[in-house]
Design an enzyme around this catalytic site. Structure first.
Site, PDB file in Angstrom:
ATOM      1  N   HIS A  25       0.861  -1.192   0.000  1.00 20.71           N
ATOM      2  CA  HIS A  25       0.000   0.000   0.000  1.00 20.71           C
ATOM      3  C   HIS A  25       0.892   1.235   0.000  1.00 20.71           C
ATOM      4  CE1 HIS A  25      -4.110   1.739   1.083  1.00 20.71           C
ATOM      5  NE2 HIS A  25      -3.302   2.791   1.007  1.00 20.71           N
ATOM      6  N   HIS A  27       1.241   4.865  -2.435  1.00 16.93           N
ATOM      7  CA  HIS A  27       0.707   5.663  -3.538  1.00 16.93           C
ATOM      8  C   HIS A  27       1.829   6.333  -4.336  1.00 16.93           C
ATOM      9  CE1 HIS A  27      -3.629   5.615  -2.357  1.00 16.93           C
ATOM     10  NE2 HIS A  27      -3.102   5.337  -1.180  1.00 16.93           N
ATOM     11  N   GLY A 186      -9.700   7.912  -2.222  1.00 23.04           N
ATOM     12  CA  GLY A 186     -10.342   9.207  -2.041  1.00 23.04           C
ATOM     13  C   GLY A 186     -11.142   9.247  -0.756  1.00 23.04           C
ATOM     14  N   HIS A 213      -9.954   0.836  -0.248  1.00 24.27           N
ATOM     15  CA  HIS A 213      -9.685   1.687   0.909  1.00 24.27           C
ATOM     16  C   HIS A 213     -10.916   1.642   1.816  1.00 24.27           C
ATOM     17  CE1 HIS A 213      -6.286   3.447  -1.269  1.00 24.27           C
ATOM     18  NE2 HIS A 213      -5.959   4.097  -0.166  1.00 24.27           N
ATOM     19  N   GLU A 216     -10.505   3.372   7.321  1.00 26.20           N
ATOM     20  CA  GLU A 216      -9.543   4.433   7.616  1.00 26.20           C
ATOM     21  C   GLU A 216     -10.299   5.661   8.110  1.00 26.20           C
ATOM     22  OE1 GLU A 216      -5.866   6.870   5.458  1.00 26.20           O
ATOM     23  OE2 GLU A 216      -7.528   6.085   4.251  1.00 26.20           O
TER      24      GLU A 216
END
Length: 371
Positions: A25, A27, A186, A213, A216
């Protein structure tokens, strides 16, 4: 301690940096070198909040420590602004791979959202091609330096936009050209996976892997939607699955826990959690448990048998590396090499690769830790 300070950290006599690691994970736009940002911004006329590398690093750190995922995500406006050409994407991807290799990563999955890189006139496919070229250049450069690494793309769709199906079809089209999975990213809260159920149905019909995602910025309901609506094989962060655990009794290191149905499903099915300790602290994902890394439910989840993995999320924003994240966990929970090896085994088993290649990664990790 900074990432540079952790670069020389040793555990039981072995260098954390030299240990073989798996990155699941991370980005692309969260790992751009600050020096590269400044150079590309100067070339394209993009305003920056600082004109010197050290100052820019400090700005990222201050913004990232907001305790809010929404504020944390605002730092990406600057980065994506300089990632709008093939040349920029290729350069950034190449540097990204080299930086991972220098951190001891032997296999990485880079996630990014092609739809955010089209303002310069690129098509989605051109953007993916540009990143793939950079990845291959980075692999060659790392190999020449004696650091063997393989990196695959993981395409993200922005969950608050309407291009998820288009990005999913793009990912499937590139499945033999470097793309191994699909993700939605997002703002999580208010945008559950169920809003993209049709896209996930399509991916399931194509037998194409998915991570989402979830857990979180939102809690168990978001995780449930990721699993039920998204058919997620992994959870992007997933830290708030701990909200579905009730501590009945705790005495010293002994904890008696009552599992909710969701938490038991995730634990028993060994659904990997893509945990990112520093990022989880910075975005407020662990606010329910405290405001120090030692408050992170990472250790609770690990001790209860969840498939925990360690990740950086956004190396530039968090000023971190995978080596540093492991060092922070050692400091917080007194882990030894066996624990760190388990985290890498979990990540290797969770990689979006054929089983034979995952087994090869497991062997590489075992050999590296034995040395």
């Amino acid at each position: 301690m900074t990432a540079d300070q952790y670069a020389d950290r040793r555990v039981q006599g072995l260098s954390l940096r030299d240990l073989p690691k798996i990155s699941l994970h991370d980005h692309l736009d969260g790992g751009v070198r600050p020096a590269t940002i400044l150079e590309l911004a100067a070339e394209t006329g993009v305003p920056t909040p600082a004109n010197e590398v050290r100052q820019l690093r400090r700005w990222f750190a201050e913004q990232a420590d907001s305790g809010s995922l929404t504020e944390y995500l605002k730092t990406f406006d600057l980065v994506t602004a300089v990632m709008q050409t093939e040349e920029a994407l290729t350069r950034i991807a190449r540097e990204y791979v080299v930086d991972l290799a220098r951190d001891g990563v032997i296999y990485g999955e880079v996630r990014w959202a092609p739809e955010q890189h089209l303002t310069g006139g690129l098509t989605l496919a051109q953007a993916v091609d540009a990143v793939q070229r950079g990845i291959e250049q980075g692999e060659d450069e790392a190999d020449a330096a004696g650091d063997s690494i393989r990196v695959a793309q993981l395409l993200s769709a922005m969950r608050h936009n309407d291009r998820a199906r288009e990005v999913a079809e793009l990912a499937v089209a590139f499945r033999e050209r470097g793309v191994v999975a699909f993700d939605i990213a997002g703002p999580e809260d208010g945008f559950p996976a169920s809003q993209h159920r049709e896209t996930f149905d399509y991916l399931a019909a194509e037998f194409f892997p998915v991570t989402v995602h979830a857990g979180e910025a939102a809690g168990p309901a978001s995780i449930r939607s990721a699993l039920v609506d998204g058919r997620a094989l992994r959870l992007g962060h997933g830290v708030r699955i701990a909200e579905d655990l009730q501590i009945i009794e705790q005495e010293g290191d002994e904890v008696q826990v009552q599992f909710g149905d969701l938490a038991r499903w995730v634990r028993d099915r060994e659904i990997p959690l893509e945990l990112s300790p520093s990022s989880n602290l910075q975005t407020g994902a662990i606010a329910r448990w405290g405001d120090e890394l030692a408050d992170h439910p990472f250790d609770l989840l690990y001790q209860l048998g969840f498939s925990v993995t360690v990740n950086t999320d956004n190396r530039t924003m968090s000023g971190t590396t995978l080596t540093r994240e492991l060092g922070l966990l050692v400091d917080a929970f007194d882990y030894d090499l066996d624990d760190l090896e388990t985290f890498q085994f979990n990540a290797a088993s969770a990689a979006f690769l054929p089983v034979e290649e995952r087994e090869e990664l497991v062997e590489m990790i075992a050999e590296g830790f034995e040395r």
